[in-house]
Scaffold this active site. Structure first.
Site, PDB file in Angstrom:
ATOM      1  NE  ARG A  94      90.072  42.310 -11.751  1.00 16.49           N
ATOM      2  CZ  ARG A  94      89.719  42.307 -13.055  1.00 16.49           C
ATOM      3  NH1 ARG A  94      88.146  42.071 -13.973  1.00 16.49           N
ATOM      4  NH2 ARG A  94      89.783  41.099 -14.074  1.00 16.49           N
TER       5      ARG A  94
ATOM      6  CE  LYS B 167      93.731  35.347 -11.266  1.00 19.58           C
ATOM      7  NZ  LYS B 167      92.836  36.011 -12.606  1.00 19.58           N
TER       8      LYS B 167
ATOM      9  CE1 TYR C  72      97.537  33.613 -21.934  1.00 15.15           C
ATOM     10  CE2 TYR C  72      95.940  34.556 -21.417  1.00 15.15           C
ATOM     11  CZ  TYR C  72      96.925  34.718 -22.061  1.00 15.15           C
ATOM     12  OH  TYR C  72      97.292  35.648 -22.718  1.00 15.15           O
TER      13      TYR C  72
ATOM     14  CG  ASN D   7      90.028  37.770 -14.139  1.00 18.74           C
ATOM     15  OD1 ASN D   7      91.139  37.772 -14.456  1.00 18.74           O
ATOM     16  ND2 ASN D   7      89.284  38.059 -15.401  1.00 18.74           N
TER      17      ASN D   7
ATOM     18  CE  LYS E 266      89.617   8.148  18.476  1.00 23.94           C
ATOM     19  NZ  LYS E 266      90.291   8.983  18.859  1.00 23.94           N
TER      20      LYS E 266
ATOM     21  CB  SER F 225      71.481   1.569  27.965  1.00 25.19           C
ATOM     22  OG  SER F 225      70.245   1.251  26.705  1.00 25.19           O
TER      23      SER F 225
HETATM   24  C1  UD1 Z   1      95.229  38.204 -21.984  1.00 24.52           C
HETATM   25  C2  UD1 Z   1      95.225  38.842 -23.185  1.00 24.52           C
HETATM   26  C3  UD1 Z   1      94.057  38.798 -24.299  1.00 24.52           C
HETATM   27  C4  UD1 Z   1      92.728  37.665 -23.921  1.00 24.52           C
HETATM   28  C5  UD1 Z   1      92.910  37.426 -22.367  1.00 24.52           C
HETATM   29  C6  UD1 Z   1      91.911  35.927 -22.154  1.00 24.52           C
HETATM   30  C7  UD1 Z   1      97.455  40.100 -23.029  1.00 24.52           C
HETATM   31  C8  UD1 Z   1      97.966  40.865 -23.103  1.00 24.52           C
HETATM   32  N1  UD1 Z   1      96.207  39.627 -23.350  1.00 24.52           N
HETATM   33  O1  UD1 Z   1      94.370  39.623 -21.113  1.00 24.52           O
HETATM   34  O2  UD1 Z   1      93.703  38.860 -25.310  1.00 24.52           O
HETATM   35  O3  UD1 Z   1      91.748  38.560 -24.009  1.00 24.52           O
HETATM   36  O4  UD1 Z   1      94.139  37.511 -21.684  1.00 24.52           O
HETATM   37  O5  UD1 Z   1      92.337  36.089 -20.791  1.00 24.52           O
HETATM   38  O6  UD1 Z   1      98.004  39.294 -23.323  1.00 24.52           O
HETATM   39  N2  UD1 Z   1     100.384  36.923 -16.383  1.00 24.52           N
HETATM   40  C9  UD1 Z   1     102.343  36.676 -16.354  1.00 24.52           C
HETATM   41  N3  UD1 Z   1     102.616  37.893 -15.859  1.00 24.52           N
HETATM   42  C10 UD1 Z   1     102.726  39.300 -16.277  1.00 24.52           C
HETATM   43  C11 UD1 Z   1     100.922  38.830 -16.894  1.00 24.52           C
HETATM   44  C12 UD1 Z   1     100.281  38.031 -16.942  1.00 24.52           C
HETATM   45  O7  UD1 Z   1     102.183  35.747 -15.899  1.00 24.52           O
HETATM   46  O8  UD1 Z   1     103.326  39.780 -16.446  1.00 24.52           O
HETATM   47  C13 UD1 Z   1      99.441  35.605 -16.788  1.00 24.52           C
HETATM   48  C14 UD1 Z   1      98.119  36.044 -15.625  1.00 24.52           C
HETATM   49  O9  UD1 Z   1      98.631  35.577 -14.887  1.00 24.52           O
HETATM   50  C15 UD1 Z   1      97.633  35.275 -15.883  1.00 24.52           C
HETATM   51  C16 UD1 Z   1      97.660  35.957 -17.994  1.00 24.52           C
HETATM   52  O10 UD1 Z   1      99.204  35.759 -17.732  1.00 24.52           O
HETATM   53  O11 UD1 Z   1      96.859  33.637 -15.941  1.00 24.52           O
HETATM   54  C17 UD1 Z   1      96.964  36.482 -18.285  1.00 24.52           C
HETATM   55  O12 UD1 Z   1      97.230  38.128 -17.891  1.00 24.52           O
HETATM   56  P1  UD1 Z   1      95.838  38.642 -17.298  1.00 24.52           P
HETATM   57  O13 UD1 Z   1      96.816  40.150 -17.306  1.00 24.52           O
HETATM   58  O14 UD1 Z   1      94.945  38.717 -17.193  1.00 24.52           O
HETATM   59  O15 UD1 Z   1      96.016  39.487 -19.205  1.00 24.52           O
HETATM   60  P2  UD1 Z   1      94.375  40.002 -19.614  1.00 24.52           P
HETATM   61  O16 UD1 Z   1      94.153  41.135 -19.580  1.00 24.52           O
HETATM   62  O17 UD1 Z   1      92.853  39.524 -18.599  1.00 24.52           O
HETATM   63 CA    CA Z   2      92.918  37.965 -17.372  1.00 23.08          CA
END
Ligand code: UD1
Ligand code: CA
Length: 454
Positions: A15, A22, A100, A224, A348, A402
């Site tokens: 997104r 990101k 995260y 996001n 400079k 000048s």
């Molecule tokens: C996740 C949580 C949700 C919480 C939200 C908070 C889960 C299943 N859900 O959802 O409960 O409310 O975060 O922001 O955990 N990432 C990886 N590898 C993957 C998937 C994700 O490294 O395979 C990382 C992403 O880069 C990101 C974080 O994990 O930093 C969260 O992933 P994202 O897909 O954004 O989870 P949400 O659907 O937002």
């Molecule tokens: Ca997220």
């Protein structure tokens, strides 16, 4: 108890609509991931592991932090799957804090609330949001005990009304974590291995789920898309502005300051609106900075006034200097002290000696200028012959008329005076008047041409 931190940063961030991963997008001049890393290290953990995926090489290169352990998650199959990739790198630790990479505002004090109060194998950070859309919801029983987390996409209508959400931040005992991750299944709406499913497993085993809240709900917000990035930038800038004011800095409008780096400010510093500070900026006592000025990696000593619309980059400004409006001071400029640099002046890689004045419309490059020099309007140092750069030396107390061009390499002696409009190609001796221009003549008997007939 040995603490490890796992930072999940493998997600693609579709997104954002960007080629850049990101977590490398910047908040206050630092990548999102770097904010989380720096916060993690504030906790003095025994190890920090970053799970990367999309754009991994670029992420490692840009972050380049020697203290980190990097783990690759080649395919993004969910947050539980991501943490599982990190397990081999967590050997020997007792507890694991999951953060995260796209939740940059979480603060160490909030994380300590969770770490210091969790006694069981399961600690969870939650917040109450007015609009919980998109987040995992915390499902509790009638007695208020946490039962499980349900993701938005798997939630029924009743569950969707729950306003307490999962921040994603968890503190888990490593031994239990291994077992629980092993049992995850992708049997859910997104076909992913949800880390959140381990909560129900803990409850099932009778492990108390300990819940803590961050100091401010906004700390749990993720990035996001670019609108959310911009919103969190404003929050972060507001925090920085409040901290600066608490330290005694006057901000004419705290909503119109951008600090993309660090500011060390002395007593009674005043910043007018729309000042941008980048990199490492040091301001001494009684420094005033005018509106729309950019300071990048600059040290400014005491009692300096910088007026509106200046750009000062990688320079040192000595005490008592007076700069602007509309001055551009570039890398390698050193204003020793008490100097005046005025409008439409570019400096400079030059030293401007004590009390010297360059007040209007000049370019001073690759110059060593002594004290009490006066540079007339429109003076240019011609430092570049098309191939090489050369230096100009100007002695103490020299006066440059000048519209003079000083063709480097050239030197002007102490106390020398250069007549206005000169093109100086050879050294000008001390204490003498040197002129290098056509002499003024008056032609007797000359008349203006008249219009020819026909
Ligand atoms: C996740 C949580 C949700 C919480 C939200 C908070 C889960 C299943 N859900 O959802 O409960 O409310 O975060 O922001 O955990 N990432 C990886 N590898 C993957 C998937 C994700 O490294 O395979 C990382 C992403 O880069 C990101 C974080 O994990 O930093 C969260 O992933 P994202 O897909 O954004 O989870 P949400 O659907 O937002
Ligand atoms: Ca997220």
């Amino acid at each position: 108890m040995k603490l490890g931190v796992v930072i999940l940063a493998a997600g693609q961030g579709t997104r954002m609509r960007s080629r850049r991963p990101k977590v490398l997008h910047q908040l206050a001049g630092r990548p999102l991931l770097q904010h989380v890393i720096d916060t993690a290290f504030e906790l003095s953990p025994d190890r920090v592991v970053v799970v990367h995926g999309h754009g991994g090489d670029e992420v490692r290169r840009v972050i380049g932090d020697e203290r980190l352990n990097w783990v690759e998650q080649p395919e993004q199959r969910g947050t539980g799957h991501a943490v599982r990739q990190a397990l081999p790198a967590l050997e020997g630790l007792d507890r694991v804090l999951v953060l995260y990479g796209d939740v940059p505002l979480i603060r160490a004090a909030s994380l300590r609330r969770l770490i210091d109060t969790t006694e069981s194998a399961m600690g969870l950070m939650t917040v109450e949001l007015a609009d919980p859309t998109g987040y995992g919801r915390i499902v509790r029983d009638e007695a208020g005990n946490v039962l499980r987390i349900v993701e938005e996409k798997d939630a029924d209508d009743a569950e969707k009304t729950i306003r307490e959400i999962n921040t994603g931040i968890m503190l888990v005992g490593l031994e239990r974590l291994r077992v629980w991750l092993e049992r995850l299944s992708p049997d859910n709406a997104q076909g992913e291995y949800y880390l959140t499913d381990i909560i129900a497993m803990a409850v099932h085993e009778g492990v108390a789920v300990h819940v803590a809240q961050p100091e401010e709900a906004v700390e749990a917000e993720g990035v996001n898309d670019r609108a959310q990035l911009a919103a969190l930038e404003r929050v972060y800038q507001q925090w920085q502005a409040e901290a600066l004011m608490a330290d005694g800095v006057t901000l004419r409008d705290p909503a119109r300051l951008d600090l993309r780096g660090t500011l060390k400010a002395g007593m009674d510093v005043e910043l007018d609106v729309n000042v941008i500070l980048e990199g490492e900026v040091v301001l001494g006592d009684n420094v005033r900075v005018g509106a729309n000025t950019v300071l990048r990696n600059v040290t400014v000593e005491d009692d300096v006034t910088i007026l509106e619309n200046c750009v000062i980059d990688s320079a040192h400004i000595g005490s008592g200097c007076h700069i602007g409006p509309f001055s551009r001071i570039r890398p390698g400029a050193e204003l020793v002290g008490g100097a005046h640099v005025g409008n439409f002046v570019e400096i400079k890689n030059s030293t401007i000696g004590l009390g010297s004045k360059v007040n209007h419309l000049s370019y001073i490059g690759d110059t060593d200028m002594g004290a009490d020099v006066n540079i007339g309007a429109g003076t240019i140092t011609c430092n570049y012959d098309g191939v090489n750069k050369h230096r100009t030396l100007i002695g103490d107390n020299a006066f440059i008329g000048s519209n003079t061009a000083l063709v480097a390499p050239v030197s002007v002696g102490d106390g020398a005076t250069i007549g206005a409009g000169s093109v100086i190609t050879r050294d000008a001796p001390a204490d003498k008047l040197t002129l290098a221009r056509g002499r003024q003549v008056t032609i007797d008997g000359w008349t203006r041409p008249t219009k020819e007939e026909g």
